[in-house]
Design a protein around this motif. Structure first.
Motif, mmCIF file in Angstrom:
data_model
loop_
_atom_site.group_PDB
_atom_site.id
_atom_site.type_symbol
_atom_site.label_atom_id
_atom_site.label_comp_id
_atom_site.label_asym_id
_atom_site.label_seq_id
_atom_site.Cartn_x
_atom_site.Cartn_y
_atom_site.Cartn_z
ATOM 1 N N ALA A 156 0.827 -1.200 0.000
ATOM 2 C CA ALA A 156 0.000 0.000 0.000
ATOM 3 C C ALA A 156 0.863 1.252 0.000
ATOM 4 C CB ALA A 156 -0.928 -0.006 1.215
ATOM 5 N N CYS A 157 1.947 1.242 0.765
ATOM 6 C CA CYS A 157 2.853 2.392 0.796
ATOM 7 C C CYS A 157 3.510 2.612 -0.563
ATOM 8 C CB CYS A 157 3.928 2.187 1.864
ATOM 9 S SG CYS A 157 3.312 2.258 3.560
ATOM 10 N N VAL A 200 -4.657 -3.446 2.972
ATOM 11 C CA VAL A 200 -4.854 -2.095 3.493
ATOM 12 C C VAL A 200 -5.941 -1.417 2.673
ATOM 13 C CG1 VAL A 200 -3.816 0.185 3.781
ATOM 14 C CG2 VAL A 200 -2.502 -1.870 4.360
ATOM 15 N N VAL A 201 -6.957 -0.935 3.373
ATOM 16 C CA VAL A 201 -8.067 -0.227 2.742
ATOM 17 C C VAL A 201 -7.858 1.281 2.832
ATOM 18 C CG1 VAL A 201 -10.554 0.217 2.886
ATOM 19 C CG2 VAL A 201 -9.672 -2.107 3.148
ATOM 20 N N PHE A 202 -7.376 1.733 3.990
ATOM 21 C CA PHE A 202 -7.056 3.149 4.227
ATOM 22 C C PHE A 202 -5.781 3.196 5.044
ATOM 23 C CE2 PHE A 202 -6.833 6.429 7.488
ATOM 24 C CZ PHE A 202 -6.943 7.598 6.757
ATOM 25 N N LYS A 203 -4.956 4.223 4.791
ATOM 26 C CA LYS A 203 -3.752 4.386 5.595
ATOM 27 C C LYS A 203 -3.351 5.854 5.647
ATOM 28 C CE LYS A 203 0.196 4.355 2.566
ATOM 29 N NZ LYS A 203 0.704 5.612 3.163
ATOM 30 N N GLN A 217 1.005 12.535 6.514
ATOM 31 C CA GLN A 217 1.421 12.269 5.142
ATOM 32 C C GLN A 217 0.894 10.909 4.711
ATOM 33 O OE1 GLN A 217 5.755 12.130 5.616
ATOM 34 N NE2 GLN A 217 5.678 9.895 5.665
ATOM 35 N N GLY A 218 1.042 10.614 3.430
ATOM 36 C CA GLY A 218 0.744 9.276 2.934
ATOM 37 C C GLY A 218 -0.698 8.850 3.062
ATOM 38 N N VAL A 219 -1.638 9.816 3.026
ATOM 39 C CA VAL A 219 -3.056 9.467 3.122
ATOM 40 C C VAL A 219 -3.473 8.770 1.824
ATOM 41 C CG1 VAL A 219 -5.380 10.342 3.462
ATOM 42 C CG2 VAL A 219 -3.445 11.461 4.610
ATOM 43 N N TRP A 220 -4.064 7.595 1.957
ATOM 44 C CA TRP A 220 -4.356 6.780 0.762
ATOM 45 C C TRP A 220 -5.504 5.838 1.038
ATOM 46 C CZ3 TRP A 220 -3.824 1.430 -0.305
ATOM 47 C CH2 TRP A 220 -3.748 1.067 -1.668
ATOM 48 N N VAL A 221 -6.364 5.687 0.027
ATOM 49 C CA VAL A 221 -7.441 4.697 0.052
ATOM 50 C C VAL A 221 -7.237 3.784 -1.155
ATOM 51 C CG1 VAL A 221 -9.932 4.311 -0.123
ATOM 52 C CG2 VAL A 221 -9.068 6.228 1.225
ATOM 53 N N ALA A 222 -7.331 2.488 -0.946
ATOM 54 C CA ALA A 222 -7.182 1.541 -2.049
ATOM 55 C C ALA A 222 -8.183 1.883 -3.149
ATOM 56 C CB ALA A 222 -7.393 0.116 -1.553
#
Length: 281
Positions: A156-157, A200-203, A217-222
């Motif tokens: 995910a990262c 990972v769905v959200f991070k 930082q690194g806000v992400w949704v699959a």
């Protein structure tokens, strides 16, 4: 009477003077200030040099010269001095990043010798909040990531970094440095995620922390889970687990063209207080 100005690399004994400059804008400077407070000014520990611009013998401005080139508290004369030093040393950084005004001036002076850049992001709103949103229910499944989750977290990262920056963090050294940085944030209790069925769905991560502020930082949704409001509830959960526990103020900066992200951040209480600029090589 003329005032003497000079630019040079700071020495370890000048830590207090450097922190005094950084503390003028604790939110905008949190990334560099966090590194300095942990590593001091020794270039080996800091991961780069700290340049200082002095007027009348007094330290007035800084420029961090490591993986990023970051002007700090720099007016036009200081920026010109930092640009001249950067031209002499040659480009060693992968990006120039900082407050939009000084960064734009710095890039304007360096572009003839350092250009072209791979990408220039001239307006990245700097956003802050001091409170957990009262009208957004935090996602109860967003939690701190543990070392046992590293194999799940890394893909995910890598996907987030590649999508955001435009190049893979695995290039060059096979991702060893990037993986070490991810592991460092996990070990420090600053990596958050919602994990479902081994994915990972959200991070999001807290990339920098001082006693006055932290930077998310690194806000992400699959991609397959986007459009479900997970970034909104996920960010509310991160703020719930961060504000008052890690730092009193949370900040982040976002690309101006990313309208959905800006709307999400506003919906959980972030407000725009300035603008950053990034030059990517």
């Amino acid at each position: 009477m003329l005032t003497t100005t000079t630019t040079r690399v700071l020495q370890p004994g000048e830590l207090d003077a450097a922190l005094a400059v950084l503390d003028r804008e604790p939110v905008a400077n949190v990334f560099v200030a966090a590194r300095v407070r942990v590593a001091g000014l020794d270039p080996w520990r800091l991961g780069g040099e700290m340049w200082g611009w002095y007027t009348g013998g007094r330290l007035e401005s800084l420029c961090y010269a490591g993986a990023n080139l970051v002007p700090i508290g720099a007016g036009p004369e200081a920026v010109r001095a930092f640009a001249e030093r950067a031209r002499r040393t040659g480009r060693r950084c992968s990006s120039i990043v900082g407050p939009a005004g000084p960064t734009a001036q710095l890039w304007g002076l360096l572009e003839p010798s350092w250009g072209p850049a791979r990408e220039v992001r001239r307006n990245q709103p700097l956003m802050v909040t001091e409170s957990v949103p009262a009208d957004v229910e935090p996602d109860p499944r967003v939690r701190l990531v543990g070392k046992e989750d590293m194999d799940i977290l890394m893909p995910a990262c890598v996907a987030m970094f590649t999508e955001e920056v435009g190049v893979s963090p695995l290039a060059g050294d096979g991702g060893l440095l990037y993986q070490a940085r991810v592991a460092e944030l996990v070990a420090a209790g600053r990596s958050f995620a919602r994990i479902e069925n081994g994915q990972v769905v959200f991070k999001a991560e807290i990339g920098a922390v001082t006693s006055e502020a932290c930077q998310i930082q690194g806000v992400w949704v699959a991609p397959e889970h986007r459009g479900r409001g997970l970034s909104k509830t996920g960010m509310a959960a991160v703020l719930q687990q961060t504000l008052g526990l890690i730092a009193p103020v949370a900040s982040l900066y976002v690309n101006d063209y990313n309208l959905p992200a800006r709307a999400t951040y506003r919906s959980v209480g972030f407000r725009e207080v300035g603008s950053f600029m990034s030059v990517l090589f």
